[in-house]
Design an enzyme around this catalytic site. Structure first.
Site, mmCIF file in Angstrom:
data_model
loop_
_atom_site.group_PDB
_atom_site.id
_atom_site.type_symbol
_atom_site.label_atom_id
_atom_site.label_comp_id
_atom_site.label_asym_id
_atom_site.label_seq_id
_atom_site.Cartn_x
_atom_site.Cartn_y
_atom_site.Cartn_z
ATOM 1 N N LYS A 105 9.242 1.094 16.438
ATOM 2 C CA LYS A 105 9.368 2.604 16.148
ATOM 3 C C LYS A 105 8.714 3.079 14.772
ATOM 4 O O LYS A 105 9.145 2.898 13.832
ATOM 5 C CB LYS A 105 10.631 3.471 16.081
ATOM 6 C CG LYS A 105 10.433 5.120 16.614
ATOM 7 C CD LYS A 105 9.957 5.422 17.662
ATOM 8 C CE LYS A 105 10.953 5.516 18.792
ATOM 9 N NZ LYS A 105 10.877 6.266 19.967
ATOM 10 N N GLN A 150 -13.269 -2.234 -12.312
ATOM 11 C CA GLN A 150 -12.511 -3.696 -11.923
ATOM 12 C C GLN A 150 -11.899 -4.331 -13.294
ATOM 13 O O GLN A 150 -10.572 -5.184 -13.340
ATOM 14 C CB GLN A 150 -13.816 -5.318 -11.573
ATOM 15 C CG GLN A 150 -14.304 -4.791 -10.990
ATOM 16 C CD GLN A 150 -15.375 -3.286 -10.724
ATOM 17 O OE1 GLN A 150 -15.516 -2.822 -11.451
ATOM 18 N NE2 GLN A 150 -16.866 -3.656 -9.508
ATOM 19 N N ARG A 189 -17.191 8.044 -20.738
ATOM 20 C CA ARG A 189 -17.226 8.916 -18.787
ATOM 21 C C ARG A 189 -15.877 9.155 -19.153
ATOM 22 O O ARG A 189 -14.689 7.965 -19.656
ATOM 23 C CB ARG A 189 -17.392 8.136 -18.340
ATOM 24 C CG ARG A 189 -17.010 6.512 -18.072
ATOM 25 C CD ARG A 189 -18.106 5.877 -16.770
ATOM 26 N NE ARG A 189 -16.744 4.260 -16.229
ATOM 27 C CZ ARG A 189 -16.953 3.823 -14.897
ATOM 28 N NH1 ARG A 189 -18.152 4.194 -14.302
ATOM 29 N NH2 ARG A 189 -16.416 3.092 -14.772
ATOM 30 N N HIS A 236 -15.597 9.681 -9.594
ATOM 31 C CA HIS A 236 -15.882 9.909 -10.087
ATOM 32 C C HIS A 236 -16.375 11.089 -10.661
ATOM 33 O O HIS A 236 -15.933 12.131 -9.706
ATOM 34 C CB HIS A 236 -17.319 10.055 -9.463
ATOM 35 C CG HIS A 236 -17.924 8.712 -8.822
ATOM 36 N ND1 HIS A 236 -17.608 6.885 -9.147
ATOM 37 C CD2 HIS A 236 -17.313 8.059 -7.524
ATOM 38 C CE1 HIS A 236 -17.981 6.395 -8.872
ATOM 39 N NE2 HIS A 236 -18.225 6.473 -7.594
ATOM 40 N N THR A 272 12.789 1.162 20.682
ATOM 41 C CA THR A 272 12.394 1.771 19.419
ATOM 42 C C THR A 272 13.025 2.866 19.970
ATOM 43 O O THR A 272 13.482 3.124 18.671
ATOM 44 C CB THR A 272 10.111 2.484 20.159
ATOM 45 O OG1 THR A 272 10.541 3.259 20.708
ATOM 46 C CG2 THR A 272 9.688 0.866 19.798
HETATM 47 O O1 LIG Z 1 -16.730 1.048 -12.535
HETATM 48 C C1 LIG Z 1 -16.848 0.402 -12.545
HETATM 49 N N1 LIG Z 1 -17.687 0.024 -11.596
HETATM 50 C C2 LIG Z 1 -18.408 -0.436 -10.460
HETATM 51 O O2 LIG Z 1 -18.820 -1.736 -9.718
HETATM 52 C C3 LIG Z 1 -19.777 1.270 -10.565
HETATM 53 N N2 LIG Z 1 -20.632 0.770 -9.378
HETATM 54 C C4 LIG Z 1 -20.941 2.882 -9.473
HETATM 55 O O3 LIG Z 1 -21.588 3.015 -9.328
HETATM 56 N N3 LIG Z 1 -20.034 3.334 -11.114
HETATM 57 C C5 LIG Z 1 -19.010 1.952 -11.349
HETATM 58 N N4 LIG Z 1 -17.991 2.197 -12.578
#
Ligand SMILES: O=c1[nH]c(=O)c2[nH]c(=O)[nH]c2[nH]1
Length: 298
Positions: free
Chosen positions: A11, A225, A170, A253, A56
């Protein structure tokens, strides 16, 4: 030849709200529980014999009955209780997966009985039990965080289609979705194998959450990353009971708005918060000696 492959049933999204009334100070637990069972179900699929099926509907009823009988503490304990019950009480059920989401409420104006939904953040867990080993994945989603500086992004590939300018400063923002794996738990217990038992799931959750937040705030970021790795590594370093962390980080963004047409400068003050498309950065961070995951991530 046509054969039956892996299958499971249960469920999905059983919404249960449990009120505990201690005098005037009430407690509230607000959950979304999904059960999923598998085992000796070949005949159900192949011949229409339902004698192995725990409905369920009964699974849903068990969730409500257990909420009444046992109360609900940490969602991980409730998930393990249910998973063990389904496997241990039904010979045809060999494996259970119980996934729970918890929606947080806080007291409203200090009242004992009035609550306000807090934050957007959702706590999650998935328990697996197969009659001998229990596995637990805990996590959260929709933890929205933003740094107004200490984030740059440059040095990336410039091919024929690259238009993104490099930036030394940024906004970095994301809605964290994270899950982390605990080592296998023995039947009947709630602890982890190897002695590092998360007997207190709430405490373990809180320290993992704090580690994610501290790493996000404290990392000078050259990319999302790199921040992802720092967040996962911090959880592993701070929480010995956790051996693997999976993160999914949408890059929310924020674009500087061009105010020149209005005769105005924009020294990193006015941004457009774009909702889509968004970069999606995903990754796993784990101890190099992490025990095998088994079905934990299924
Ligand atoms: O931290 C980021 N990693 C990316 O791989 C990436 N690609 C992107 O256009 N902006 C960002 N910013």
């Amino acid at each position: 030849m046509i054969v039956l492959g892996p299958n499971r049933y249960g469920k999905a999204e059983i919404r249960v709200v449990r009120v505990t009334r201690n005098g005037d100070a009430h407690r509230l637990k607000d959950l979304n529980v999904s059960t999923s069972l598998s085992g000796a179900m070949d005949d159900v699929h192949l011949t229409g014999d339902n004698s192995a099926v725990l409905t369920t509907d009964a699974q849903k009823n068990t969730v409500y009955a257990f909420a009444r009988k046992h109360g609900i503490g940490a969602i991980e304990d409730f998930a393990l209780l249910l998973a063990r019950h389904f496997v241990d009480s039904q010979p045809s059920v060999h494996r259970a997966r119980v996934a729970i989401e918890e929606y947080a409420w806080e007291r409203n104006a200090g009242s004992g009985h009035s609550f306000v939904r807090s934050g957007g953040e959702v706590r999650t867990c998935v328990a697996h039990y197969d009659g001998s080993a229990a596995r637990m994945v805990c996590g959260l989603r929709d933890l929205v965080v933003l740094n107004t500086t200490n984030s740059e992004f440059r040095g990336f590939v410039k091919d024929a289609y690259t238009t993104l300018p490099e930036t030394g400063d940024r906004i970095l923002a994301t809605a964290v979705e994270a899950s982390w794996r605990h080592a296998a738990t023995p039947p009947g217990g709630t602890g982890a194998e190897g002695g590092e038992a998360p007997t207190d799931w709430d405490k373990s959750y809180e320290s993992a959450r704090q580690a994610l937040l501290a790493a996000f705030a404290g990392t000078y970021s050259r990319s999302l990353q790199q921040t992802l790795y720092a967040m996962g590594a911090r959880v592993i370093a701070d929480c010995p009971e956790i051996c693997e962390v999976r993160l999914s980080l949408p890059n929310r963004h924020h674009f500087l708005v061009d105010l020149a047409p209005f005769g105005l400068d924009n020294p990193d003050e006015v941004y457009l918060a774009a909702d889509r498309p968004y970069g999606l950065i995903e990754g796993t961070v784990l101890r190099d000696d992490a025990p095998p995951a088994g079905p934990a991530w299924e």
